[in-house]
Design a protein around this motif. Structure first.
Motif, PDB file in Angstrom:
ATOM      1  N   GLN A 281       0.837  -1.189   0.000  1.00 13.40           N
ATOM      2  CA  GLN A 281       0.000   0.000   0.000  1.00 13.40           C
ATOM      3  C   GLN A 281       0.876   1.245   0.000  1.00 13.40           C
ATOM      4  O   GLN A 281       2.028   1.203   0.463  1.00 13.40           O
ATOM      5  CB  GLN A 281      -0.892   0.048   1.258  1.00 13.40           C
ATOM      6  N   ASP A 285      -2.007   6.017   1.947  1.00 13.94           N
ATOM      7  CA  ASP A 285      -3.158   5.159   2.214  1.00 13.94           C
ATOM      8  C   ASP A 285      -3.023   4.503   3.582  1.00 13.94           C
ATOM      9  O   ASP A 285      -3.989   4.395   4.340  1.00 13.94           O
ATOM     10  CB  ASP A 285      -3.280   4.101   1.116  1.00 13.94           C
ATOM     11  N   SER A 290      -5.737   3.096   6.634  1.00 14.63           N
ATOM     12  CA  SER A 290      -5.619   1.693   7.048  1.00 14.63           C
ATOM     13  C   SER A 290      -6.268   1.475   8.416  1.00 14.63           C
ATOM     14  O   SER A 290      -6.196   2.337   9.300  1.00 14.63           O
ATOM     15  CB  SER A 290      -4.154   1.272   7.106  1.00 14.63           C
TER      16      SER A 290
END
Length: 377
Positions: A281, A285, A290
């Motif tokens: 990722q 993000d 998360s």
């Protein structure tokens, strides 16, 4: 929904844990107990990509740590990449594997700051704790080399029951070396330190005397107008209020472990939470969206007594890792807090420290495979 809309600011401090490998065997190491089974490390280009992403998000300070970051032969390249991106960079090292040539190479690459750690004020105890017969002399030589290269001399000592009696000698050593900043960090109990807590935790009487010694030394420095700054960090276990751990979960600090696991703090991987990886990722993000980084943001997750506490905006419920280690549930109030229903576990640890007889030779040293690593010159 992006982070700005959620009221989450960017990470300002990025800690790059380049490796868990280290030539020392310190029994208070905060690395995971199973670090030898986590032998994957990000490549040079992967680390540079992490640094680029972090800087684009607003991170301004960067720490290179480990393990021993000098084990990584690409360290000059990573430092140069960080300088080009505009980070203020700090190398946190034991000094083993460091040479005058490397100090100069790091300066040429743009490194801003080097912190050298010691285990004690005398060779015998220092080397016994470090598990290396040559560690003390190497540290002395490299502390001087760092100073000679024009860096501020920043020295760190982890304080525990086996060296806390040396406080005056430690401070005298630092002054003789020409230290600018000294951090006396009383052991915090995570990783190997938690496994060795009964043998490392100082008694209350030891702590009181050590703090008094530090205060006397500070007063003497002030009277002589000496510029050395001394920071004394007391152990959580002797507080009644918990610390504002990392200034709040996912608030300012972002740690990337050697294998790319992204963490809100360097100890958080011990928690039963599925943390994301930078190889899967983007850093943006991970930070904003998360589940791992949002797990303990805000206060909606808090049970009592934290939920109704008028200080929850100051301490955020304390340390999640400490709560997990001491109660088995990371949601609980940090047992350091006098309001915690588990505060008796802290009191029991203090009582045990007052009566402990564990010798240095009885401690569990960081000794899994890969612990004996030679740092290349």
């Amino acid at each position: 929904m992006n982070g700005a809309q959620d009221g989450v600011g960017p990470p300002l401090w990025l800690l790059a844990e380049l490796t868990y490998r280290c030539p020392l065997q310190c029994p208070y190491c905060s690395n995971p107990l199973d670090y030898a089974d986590q032998d994957r490390e990000l490549s040079t280009e992967q680390w540079l990509d992490v640094l680029r992403q972090g800087r684009a998000m607003g991170a301004a300070q960067l720490g290179f740590s480990g393990g021993e970051p000098l084990v990584r032969t690409d360290l000059p390249e990573l430092i140069a990449g960080a300088r080009e991106l505009g980070y203020y960079t700090n190398l946190i090292t034991s000094g083993l594997g460091l040479t005058e040539a490397k100090v100069q190479a790091f300066a040429d690459a743009g490194l801003d700051h080097i912190q050298v750690s010691f285990q004690a004020s005398d060779p015998e105890l220092n080397n016994a704790v470090a598990g290396s017969r040559k560690a003390f002399d190497q540290k002395l030589a490299m502390a001087r080399a760092v100073k000679d290269a024009g860096y501020p001399m920043v020295l760190n000592f982890v304080i525990h029951r086996h060296n806390i009696h040396q406080m005056a000698d430690i401070l005298a050593l630092c002054e003789n070396l020409g230290a600018d900043y000294v951090e006396l960090a009383t052991c915090q109990y995570y990783g190997w330190a938690f496994a060795n807590r009964e043998g490392l935790m100082p008694s209350k009487a030891q702590l009181v005397e050590a703090e008094a010694t530090v205060n006397r030394y500070r007063s003497d420095l002030l009277s002589r107008e000496h510029p050395m700054k001394v920071i004394f960090v007391t152990p959580d276990y002797y507080e009644e209020r918990p610390k504002a751990c990392m200034n709040g979960w996912g608030s300012l600090f972002l740690t990337v472990a050697p294998d790319g696991t992204a963490l809100p703090c360097h100890s958080a991987r011990l928690l039963p939470i599925d943390f994301p990886n930078v190889t899967e990722q983007s850093l943006e993000d991970i930070w904003y969206r998360s589940p791992g980084f949002n797990h303990y943001r805000g206060d909606q997750w808090m049970p009592e007594p934290c939920r109704s506490c008028d200080e929850k905006g100051k301490d955020f419920g304390g340390c999640r890792c400490q709560a997990y280690l001491l109660t088995g549930n990371a949601d609980n109030a940090d047992p350091v807090c006098g309001k915690s229903p588990h505060h008796d576990r802290i009191l029991a640890a203090r009582t045990a420290a007052d009566h402990a007889t564990t010798g240095l030779e009885e401690l569990i040293f960081r000794n899994a495979r890969n612990s004996r690593v030679i740092c290349r010159s």
